[in-house]
Design a protein around this motif. Structure first.
Motif, short mmCIF file in Angstrom:
data_model
loop_
_atom_site.label_atom_id
_atom_site.label_comp_id
_atom_site.label_asym_id
_atom_site.label_seq_id
_atom_site.Cartn_x
_atom_site.Cartn_y
_atom_site.Cartn_z
N SER A 406 4.74 -30.42 -27.55
CA SER A 406 5.66 -30.70 -28.66
C SER A 406 6.74 -31.69 -28.26
O SER A 406 7.17 -32.52 -29.06
CB SER A 406 6.30 -29.41 -29.16
N GLY A 437 0.84 -27.34 -29.90
CA GLY A 437 1.47 -28.39 -30.68
C GLY A 437 0.47 -29.07 -31.60
O GLY A 437 -0.63 -28.57 -31.84
N SER A 439 -0.28 -32.64 -31.37
CA SER A 439 -0.32 -34.01 -30.87
C SER A 439 -1.57 -34.74 -31.35
O SER A 439 -2.64 -34.15 -31.52
CB SER A 439 -0.30 -34.01 -29.34
#
Length: 537
Positions: A406, A437, A439
Motif C-alpha cells: 500500500s 493492497g 497494486s
C-alpha cells in the motif's frame, strides 16, 4: 520696545498654558512618572502666574531697559522649551504605550492567522468558568484537528501549508458568532469557545463547520480537500476547570480521528481507551529517545536446503510497568504521533549494530527491516541509510528494506524518486504483506524489488482454505515470471512448509521455523541449525 517685550512674555505664557493640556493627560495615564508630571503641572501654573505678573510690571514701567527685553526673550524661550519638552515627551510615551499594546496583542494572538492564541483562549475560559459558577450558565469548547493537513504540508512545503491554514481560519471565522472565541491552538489545530451553548446547539455548529470546510481549497491551482475532526466538551458536565475541559476535549478529538467521524462528544467511559492511548503515545516517544525499545529477530530459511537465508528485525517495547509490548499494540500509535522516522532510524541503527557483531561470527546472511510510507516520502532517507551503513561498516547489498504494497501506491511519483536513490545506493528492496493492497501488476513489474513476501493471512490457513492456496500459488508463479523471489510469511507447521515447497516458494518464515528471538538467542538458534545440518549430512 515695550510692545515687543509684552508680545514675548505673553506668547511664552500662552505656550505654557498650551502645555497644561498634554501635561494633564500625562498625569492621568498609568505610568511610573505620573507624580513627577503632577509636580511639573503645578510649576507650569506658577510660571504662568509669574509671566502674568511680569507682563503687568512691564505695562507699569515707563521706559524699559535692555534688561527687561532680555528677560522677556528668556521667558519666551522658556515657554517654547517647556512646550516642546512636554509635547515630545507625550509623543514618546504614547509611542511606548502603543508598542506595549502591540506586544500585548502579539502575545495573545497567532502571528499567522491573527486569531487569539492558546493563552488568550485559556484566559477567556477561566473567566467563563468564574462567571458560570455564579450564574449557573453553560458553555462549550471545541478542539478542531485538520485531517490530511500533514500530508499536504509535507508535499507542498510549509509556505503553502501556512497559506492553507489562513484560508481555513477565514472559513471557520464565518461559522461562529461574534460572542464566540475562535483560536489557533497550534500546528493544524484550532479551538472554539461557545458561551451559552447547549449540546444540541454544539452539534449543529459542528455540522456547520464540517460543511464549510468540506469544499476544496484552491492552492496554486490545485484543489486540496481537508477534513476536520472535532472534540466537544461542555461545562460543567465534562469538567469544572480549564485544564480538565481542554484535556477531555483533546481526548474526544482523538476519538473522532480514530473512528474517522467529524465530531465526537466526550464520554468518560467510552473515551477511557483513548486516554490510555494518549498516555501510551507520550511514553512511546520517551521510549524511543531513551532506548527502551528493543529488537527481536526472526530467521528465514531456504526451501531447498533449510539453510538460513535472511533475518528480519522486529521491534518490541520493553515497558517499565507493562512488560514486553508487541508491535501490534503500538505501531498504530507510531503512525498517529509522527514517530515513524525516528523509529525507523532507531531500528536501522540497532539492527546493523547487531548484524556487525554476528558477521564476525560467520553468520553472514542479509538482514531486513520494515520502513514506513513516511520514509518513502522523505528525500533525506537514502542519505540516512548510507550514513548508518557506513557507521557499522556494512555493505549495502546486505540490507533489505521491506516496503508494504500500500505504501508503494501512496504518491507513486515521490516514492519512485526515493526508491531510485535507494537502488543507486545498492540496498535490496522487498515488497511486504503482498496481497493486502491493490497494486498494479505493471507497476510491480517495474518496481525494483528483488523479493515479494506473501502476507501471512494467506499462508496460515492455506491447507484448509483452497482459495488462499490458489492465491499463494498464483502469487508465486507471477513473481517468478517477473524475476522475483518469494518469501512466505506465517508458516506455522511442517505441512504448510511442504506445500509451499511443492508450489515453488523460495523462502519460508514463521513460527514453525522460529519465533522472533532476542539477539543472543538467535545466534544460539543459528548454531543449533548448523549442527543439525552437519548431523543430517
Amino acid at each position: 520696545m515695550k510692545f515687543l517685550s509684552l508680545i514675548f512674555v505673553y506668547l511664552g505664557a500662552i505656550l505654557l498654558f498650551a502645555s497644561l493640556f498634554p501635561t494633564r493627560r500625562l498625569c492621568r495615564q498609568d505610568h511610573p512618572g505620573t507624580f513627577v508630571w503632577r509636580i511639573l503641572g503645578i510649576l507650569i501654573l506658577l510660571f504662568i502666574g509669574g509671566y502674568g505678573l511680569y507682563g503687568s510690571l512691564i505695562l507699569k514701567t515707563g521706559e524699559l531697559q535692555s534688561i527687561h527685553v532680555i528677560v522677556s526673550l528668556i521667558m519666551f524661550g522658556g515657554g517654547v522649551f517647556v512646550a516642546a519638552v512636554v509635547r515630545q515627551t507625550q509623543s514618546a510615551i504614547n509611542h511606548i504605550l502603543r508598542m506595549a499594546e502591540q506586544e500585548k496583542y502579539r502575545a495573545l494572538h497567532d502571528d499567522l492567522t491573527d486569531l487569539p492564541n492558546r493563552t488568550l483562549l485559556q484566559d477567556r475560559i477561566d473567566q467563563l468558568v468564574l462567571l458560570s459558577e455564579r450564574s449557573e450558565h453553560t458553555f462549550t469548547i471545541f478542539l478542531i484537528d485538520l485531517d490530511n493537513f500533514k500530508e499536504i504540508n509535507d508535499a507542498l512545503g510549509h509556505f503553502y501549508g501556512d497559506y492553507l491554514l489562513q484560508q481555513v481560519s477565514e472559513r471557520l471565522s464565518k461559522a461562529v458568532r461574534k460572542c464566540d472565541t475562535l483560536a489557533r491552538w497550534g500546528g493544524d489545530k484550532f479551538a472554539l469557545l461557545l458561551p451559552d451553548t447547549s449540546v444540541e446547539e454544539a452539534e449543529a455548529v459542528s455540522m456547520k463547520i464540517t460543511e464549510i470546510i468540506t469544499p476544496p481549497f484552491q492552492v496554486e491551482g490545485n484543489n486540496l480537500a481537508v477534513g476536520v475532526n472535532i472534540g466537544i466538551v461542555t461545562y460543567p458536565e465534562h469538567g469544572q476547570d480549564t485544564g480538565t475541559l481542554l484535556q477531555h476535549a483533546d481526548i474526544a478529538m482523538y476519538e473522532a480521528k480514530r473512528n474517522q467521524v467529524n465530531y465526537c462528544l466526550f464520554n468518560p467511559e467510552k473515551n477511557r481507551t483513548t486516554w490510555d492511548r494518549l498516555i501510551l503515545m507520550g511514553e512511546l516517544r520517551k521510549a524511543i529517545e531513551s532506548g527502551h525499545l528493543i529488537l527481536h529477530f526472526q530467521p528465514q530459511i531456504s526451501v531447498l536446503d533449510g539453510r538460513l537465508s535472511g533475518i528480519e528485525a522486529l521491534v518490541r517495547w520493553q515497558h517499565e510497568k507493562k512488560g514486553l509490548i508487541q508491535p501490534d499494540e503500538f505501531i498504530s500509535l507510531i503512525e498517529q504521533s509522527g514517530l515513524s522516522k525516528p523509529l525507523t532510524n532507531f531500528v536501522l541503527d540497532k539492527a546493523l549494530e547487531h548484524y556487525s557483531l554476528w558477521r564476525e561470527s560467520a553468520m553472514k546472511t542479509g538482514i531486513s527491516i520494515n520502513i514506513s510510507v513516511k520514509n518513502l516520502h522523505d528525500f533525506d532517507f537514502p542519505g540516512q541509510v548510507k550514513a548508518t551503513l557506513d557507521k557499522w561498516g556494512i555493505e549495502p547489498d546486505r540490507l533489505t528494506l521491506e516496503i508494504t504494497e500500500s505504501s508503494i501506491m501512496a504518491d507513486p511519483g515521490r516514492v519512485a524518486l526515493v526508491v531510485e536513490s535507494l537502488k543507486k545506493l545498492g540496498v535490496r528492496l522487498a515488497i511486504d504483506d503482498f496481497g493486502t493492497g491493490y497494486s498494479s501488476l505493471q507497476y510491480l513489474r517495474q518496481f525494483p524489488a528483488r523479493e515479494i513476501k506473501i502476507d501471512k493471512s494467506f499462508v496460515t490457513d492455506m491447507l484448509s482454505n483452497e482459495d488462499n492456496a490458489v492465491i499463494v500459488k498464483s502469487t508465486i508463479d507471477m513473481a517468478h515470471n517477473i524475476g522475483r523471489q518469494v518469501v512466505a510469511e506465517g508458516v506455522e507447521d511442517h505441512e504448510t512448509g511442504v506445500l509451499l515447497k511443492r508450489l515453488g516458494c523460495d523462502y519460508l518464515q514463521g513460527f514453525h521455523i522460529s519465533h522472533p528471538l532476542p539477539p543472543d538467542d538467535l545466534f544460539l538458534w543459528y548454531e543449533k541449525q548448523k549442527d543439525k545440518q552437519k548431523n543430517g549430512a
